[in-house]
Write an enzyme that holds these catalytic residues in place. Sequence first.
Site, PDB file in Angstrom:
ATOM      1  N   ASN A 179     -35.321  44.749  74.568  1.00  0.00           N
ATOM      2  CA  ASN A 179     -34.685  44.917  73.269  1.00  0.00           C
ATOM      3  C   ASN A 179     -33.367  44.154  73.286  1.00  0.00           C
ATOM      4  O   ASN A 179     -32.607  44.250  74.251  1.00  0.00           O
ATOM      5  CB  ASN A 179     -34.440  46.399  72.973  1.00  0.00           C
ATOM      6  CG  ASN A 179     -35.723  47.191  72.882  1.00  0.00           C
ATOM      7  OD1 ASN A 179     -36.725  46.712  72.356  1.00  0.00           O
ATOM      8  ND2 ASN A 179     -35.726  48.406  73.415  1.00  0.00           N
ATOM      9  N   HIS A 232     -31.675  44.662  80.127  1.00  0.00           N
ATOM     10  CA  HIS A 232     -32.633  45.428  80.933  1.00  0.00           C
ATOM     11  C   HIS A 232     -34.041  45.168  80.451  1.00  0.00           C
ATOM     12  O   HIS A 232     -34.275  44.958  79.256  1.00  0.00           O
ATOM     13  CB  HIS A 232     -32.316  46.933  80.896  1.00  0.00           C
ATOM     14  CG  HIS A 232     -32.117  47.488  79.526  1.00  0.00           C
ATOM     15  ND1 HIS A 232     -30.951  47.300  78.811  1.00  0.00           N
ATOM     16  CD2 HIS A 232     -32.935  48.204  78.723  1.00  0.00           C
ATOM     17  CE1 HIS A 232     -31.061  47.892  77.640  1.00  0.00           C
ATOM     18  NE2 HIS A 232     -32.272  48.440  77.555  1.00  0.00           N
ATOM     19  N   LEU A 233     -34.952  45.184  81.395  1.00  0.00           N
ATOM     20  CA  LEU A 233     -36.368  45.017  81.108  1.00  0.00           C
ATOM     21  C   LEU A 233     -37.037  46.372  81.283  1.00  0.00           C
ATOM     22  O   LEU A 233     -36.908  47.002  82.342  1.00  0.00           O
ATOM     23  CB  LEU A 233     -37.009  44.000  82.056  1.00  0.00           C
ATOM     24  CG  LEU A 233     -36.642  42.524  81.863  1.00  0.00           C
ATOM     25  CD1 LEU A 233     -35.230  42.233  82.329  1.00  0.00           C
ATOM     26  CD2 LEU A 233     -37.637  41.624  82.601  1.00  0.00           C
ATOM     27  N   HIS A 234     -37.715  46.829  80.251  1.00  0.00           N
ATOM     28  CA  HIS A 234     -38.488  48.065  80.352  1.00  0.00           C
ATOM     29  C   HIS A 234     -39.862  47.727  80.931  1.00  0.00           C
ATOM     30  O   HIS A 234     -40.572  46.867  80.388  1.00  0.00           O
ATOM     31  CB  HIS A 234     -38.724  48.681  78.967  1.00  0.00           C
ATOM     32  CG  HIS A 234     -37.511  49.152  78.244  1.00  0.00           C
ATOM     33  ND1 HIS A 234     -37.159  50.483  78.148  1.00  0.00           N
ATOM     34  CD2 HIS A 234     -36.569  48.475  77.553  1.00  0.00           C
ATOM     35  CE1 HIS A 234     -36.067  50.603  77.414  1.00  0.00           C
ATOM     36  NE2 HIS A 234     -35.690  49.401  77.047  1.00  0.00           N
ATOM     37  N   GLN A 293     -31.435  47.672  70.641  1.00  0.00           N
ATOM     38  CA  GLN A 293     -30.895  47.793  71.996  1.00  0.00           C
ATOM     39  C   GLN A 293     -29.795  48.847  71.979  1.00  0.00           C
ATOM     40  O   GLN A 293     -28.837  48.741  71.208  1.00  0.00           O
ATOM     41  CB  GLN A 293     -30.326  46.440  72.456  1.00  0.00           C
ATOM     42  CG  GLN A 293     -29.762  46.497  73.873  1.00  0.00           C
ATOM     43  CD  GLN A 293     -29.158  45.164  74.303  1.00  0.00           C
ATOM     44  OE1 GLN A 293     -29.089  44.211  73.519  1.00  0.00           O
ATOM     45  NE2 GLN A 293     -28.703  45.111  75.551  1.00  0.00           N
ATOM     46  N   ASP A 308     -36.351  55.344  83.765  1.00  0.00           N
ATOM     47  CA  ASP A 308     -35.714  55.655  82.488  1.00  0.00           C
ATOM     48  C   ASP A 308     -35.542  57.173  82.360  1.00  0.00           C
ATOM     49  O   ASP A 308     -36.429  57.949  82.714  1.00  0.00           O
ATOM     50  CB  ASP A 308     -36.564  55.117  81.325  1.00  0.00           C
ATOM     51  CG  ASP A 308     -35.782  55.063  80.022  1.00  0.00           C
ATOM     52  OD1 ASP A 308     -35.474  53.949  79.571  1.00  0.00           O
ATOM     53  OD2 ASP A 308     -35.482  56.145  79.462  1.00  0.00           O
ATOM     54  N   ILE A 309     -34.407  57.583  81.852  1.00  0.00           N
ATOM     55  CA  ILE A 309     -34.093  59.009  81.755  1.00  0.00           C
ATOM     56  C   ILE A 309     -34.949  59.700  80.689  1.00  0.00           C
ATOM     57  O   ILE A 309     -35.137  60.920  80.734  1.00  0.00           O
ATOM     58  CB  ILE A 309     -32.569  59.175  81.481  1.00  0.00           C
ATOM     59  CG1 ILE A 309     -32.087  60.543  81.930  1.00  0.00           C
ATOM     60  CG2 ILE A 309     -32.232  58.890  80.029  1.00  0.00           C
ATOM     61  CD1 ILE A 309     -30.572  60.661  81.990  1.00  0.00           C
TER      62      ILE A 309
HETATM   63  P1  AMP Z   1     -32.656  50.088  74.949  1.00  0.00           P
HETATM   64  O1  AMP Z   1     -32.928  50.748  73.649  1.00  0.00           O
HETATM   65  O2  AMP Z   1     -33.591  48.930  75.215  1.00  0.00           O
HETATM   66  O3  AMP Z   1     -31.199  49.702  75.116  1.00  0.00           O
HETATM   67  O4  AMP Z   1     -33.029  51.141  76.073  1.00  0.00           O
HETATM   68  C1  AMP Z   1     -32.071  51.849  76.802  1.00  0.00           C
HETATM   69  C2  AMP Z   1     -32.830  52.787  77.672  1.00  0.00           C
HETATM   70  O5  AMP Z   1     -31.935  53.325  78.625  1.00  0.00           O
HETATM   71  C3  AMP Z   1     -33.449  53.974  76.932  1.00  0.00           C
HETATM   72  O6  AMP Z   1     -34.869  53.982  77.141  1.00  0.00           O
HETATM   73  C4  AMP Z   1     -32.768  55.192  77.562  1.00  0.00           C
HETATM   74  O7  AMP Z   1     -33.651  56.294  77.698  1.00  0.00           O
HETATM   75  C5  AMP Z   1     -32.324  54.633  78.894  1.00  0.00           C
HETATM   76  N1  AMP Z   1     -31.184  55.315  79.495  1.00  0.00           N
HETATM   77  C6  AMP Z   1     -30.013  55.630  78.901  1.00  0.00           C
HETATM   78  N2  AMP Z   1     -29.182  56.210  79.784  1.00  0.00           N
HETATM   79  C7  AMP Z   1     -29.847  56.260  80.962  1.00  0.00           C
HETATM   80  C8  AMP Z   1     -29.519  56.737  82.264  1.00  0.00           C
HETATM   81  N3  AMP Z   1     -28.322  57.302  82.531  1.00  0.00           N
HETATM   82  N4  AMP Z   1     -30.439  56.621  83.243  1.00  0.00           N
HETATM   83  C9  AMP Z   1     -31.653  56.082  82.978  1.00  0.00           C
HETATM   84  N5  AMP Z   1     -32.012  55.590  81.779  1.00  0.00           N
HETATM   85  C10 AMP Z   1     -31.129  55.677  80.780  1.00  0.00           C
END
Ligand code: AMP
Length: 111
Positions: free
Chosen positions: A87, A100-102, A94, A30-31
């Site tokens: 989420n 996606h799975l965190h 979300q 995750d970024i």
């Molecule tokens: P969600 O709120 O469950 O949709 O989480 C989306 C996640 O994607 C967040 O934790 C962001 O930090 C992550 N994210 C967004 N853009 C990128 C990216 N380019 N590379 C890696 N993670 C990302």
Amino acid sequence: MSDCLFCKIITGDIPANKVYEDADCLAFRDIHPKAPTHVLVIPKKHITSLAHAHTEDAQLLGILLDRVRQIAESEGIAQSGYRVIINSGDDGRQEVPHLHLHLIGGKKLGV
Ligand code: AMP
């Protein structure tokens, strides 16, 4: 989906710190990590959210969860523990509309 951020990561059009890849899924860091380990595991098939998955996706959903388990092992957090979060939709906060799975761990997480 051509305008999907995570689909662009799958195709390589947007870079990511990849930790695992196979025919079904991709995992990358995750970024904005919430913990020492914060990996996103995504299907290569575009599924907008868990709410958009169908019963015929059940095997793929199982594969994603199994990959989370394997990545937790390779990240060295299987024994210490971790949290898996999906989420879904607006109320679920979300942000990226590609399932996606965190996988979050490496420290004691808050409640
Ligand atoms: P969600 O709120 O469950 O949709 O989480 C989306 C996640 O994607 C967040 O934790 C962001 O930090 C992550 N994210 C967004 N853009 C990128 C990216 N380019 N590379 C890696 N993670 C990302």
